[in-house]
Design an enzyme around this catalytic site. Structure first.
Site, PDB file in Angstrom:
ATOM      1  N   GLU A 202       0.784  -1.171  -0.097  1.00  0.00           N
ATOM      2  CA  GLU A 202       0.028  -0.109   0.089  1.00  0.00           C
ATOM      3  C   GLU A 202       0.806   1.263   0.081  1.00  0.00           C
ATOM      4  O   GLU A 202       0.715   2.269   0.902  1.00  0.00           O
ATOM      5  CB  GLU A 202      -1.024   0.067   1.192  1.00  0.00           C
ATOM      6  CG  GLU A 202      -1.944  -1.189   1.332  1.00  0.00           C
ATOM      7  CD  GLU A 202      -3.004  -1.005   2.360  1.00  0.00           C
ATOM      8  OE1 GLU A 202      -2.556  -0.412   3.408  1.00  0.00           O
ATOM      9  OE2 GLU A 202      -4.212  -1.739   2.166  1.00  0.00           O
ATOM     10  N   GLU A 273      -6.799  -7.700  -0.789  1.00  0.00           N
ATOM     11  CA  GLU A 273      -7.553  -7.569   0.492  1.00  0.00           C
ATOM     12  C   GLU A 273      -8.959  -7.113   0.346  1.00  0.00           C
ATOM     13  O   GLU A 273      -9.286  -6.033   0.121  1.00  0.00           O
ATOM     14  CB  GLU A 273      -6.941  -6.468   1.573  1.00  0.00           C
ATOM     15  CG  GLU A 273      -5.380  -6.708   2.027  1.00  0.00           C
ATOM     16  CD  GLU A 273      -4.979  -5.730   2.861  1.00  0.00           C
ATOM     17  OE1 GLU A 273      -5.765  -4.956   3.356  1.00  0.00           O
ATOM     18  OE2 GLU A 273      -3.783  -5.700   3.012  1.00  0.00           O
TER      19      GLU A 273
END
Length: 327
Positions: A202, A273
């Protein structure tokens, strides 16, 4: 209500497989080595195109779930993985926890809860593949994002930037983990269960803050990972400009709607995710999505050429997973 939820989950899962069938051909069961539960889990060749990953030359739809080995004890792992398997998963995803494994410079711990090799071998024995998220910055609602505290004492270090001290230590740890996996023959081309690996985590918003140093760091991290020659694809989650051949992947609740898609037409759509809940800080109310919403989001992602979805989390000591609705 519980029976209704169960029925909706089953219906939506079947629908998602049916929708995606034209692109991925459904879950394939091949001749060859099988886990104790009967499914093929030896992937000697893992490649991809713009529609899907190929496992041994055949398209697969992959249902994955995050189980972090550090958040339970080895005697708990068999039951957790059995439940994941019975819940319909064929992939287990885990991070690698740098500060757990190297609490002091050069002193490593891979015992007990931190026995990464044992955990991966058990996943294989249960008939599932593995996505190994090496990081080594992992976030993961884990102290210091997984980075060792001793890194703070390294002169001149700037975390997650095109910074020589940080890159030196990051490369050393990544190289150690990759070599360990190779020595234990855990990557798919070696007959192991690891079909995907992830570098960084991320990084998009951090990259913007570092400007040019962020851009060059992304390139360096991708090149460093690919150069390890593990024989399976590398991922970067929430990284729009993931350099070739690294695949950019989505994190979120509704990636069927929010994901702009792979940054190149020859990369598959992967959801690293699918947030089944939201982590809490002290005083926060409980946060958990309905099973119906999770199931619908998965079906929608597959209907838009999605190839792999990972439930984050399936199990840890704080969050009970969506799979409880199946069992």
């Amino acid at each position: 209500m519980e029976e209704r939820t169960r029925s909706i989950l089953i219906l939506m899962t079947l629908l998602s497989i049916s929708i995606a069938g034209g692109n991925a051909g459904g879950l394939q069961h091949h001749k060859g080595r099988h886990g104790k539960h009967g499914r093929h889990m030896s992937a000697r060749n893992v490649t991809y195109d713009g529609k899907s990953l190929f496992i041994n030359g055949r398209r697969e739809i992959l249902f994955s779930g995050s189980v972090h080995y550090t958040r339970s004890t080895p005697d708990m792992w068999p039951d957790i993985l059995d439940k994941a398997r019975r819940g319909g998963l064929n992939v287990i995803q885990t991070y690698v926890f740098w500060n757990a494994h190297e609490p002091e410079p050069g002193k490593f711990n891979f015992q007990g809860n931190y026995d990464l090799v044992k955990f991966i071998r058990l996943v294989q024995a249960k008939g599932m593949f593995v996505t190994l998220r090496v990081g080594p910055f992992i976030q993961a609602e884990w102290n210091h994002g997984g980075l060792p505290y001793w890194l703070r004492e390294v002169p001149g270090i700037i975390f997650r930037s095109d910074n020589e001290p940080y890159k030196f230590h990051m490369k050393a740890f990544v190289s150690k983990i990759i070599q360990m996996m190779k020595d234990e023959k855990l990557f798919a081309p070696q007959g192991g269960p690891i079909i995907l690996a992830q570098i960084e985590n991320e990084y998009n918003h951090i990259q913007l803050a570092y400007e040019e140093k962020g851009d060059s760091y992304v390139q360096w991290a991708a090149n460093m990972a690919v150069a390890t020659d593990i024989g399976v694809p590398w991922l970067m989650c929430k990284q729009r400009d993931a350099p070739d051949p690294v695949i950019n992947a989505c994190n979120g609740r509704h990636c069927g709607d929010t994901f702009a898609g792979p940054n190149k037409p020859y990369k598959p759509a992967i959801w690293t995710e699918n947030w089944t809940a939201q982590y809490r800080v002290h005083g926060d109310p409980p946060s958990q999505r309905s099973a119906e919403d999770i199931a619908f989001s998965v079906a929608r992602f597959f209907s838009k050429n999605g190839n792999l979805v990972n439930y984050y989390m399936v199990y840890n000591i704080l969050i009970l997973c969506v799979l409880t609705h199946f069992l």
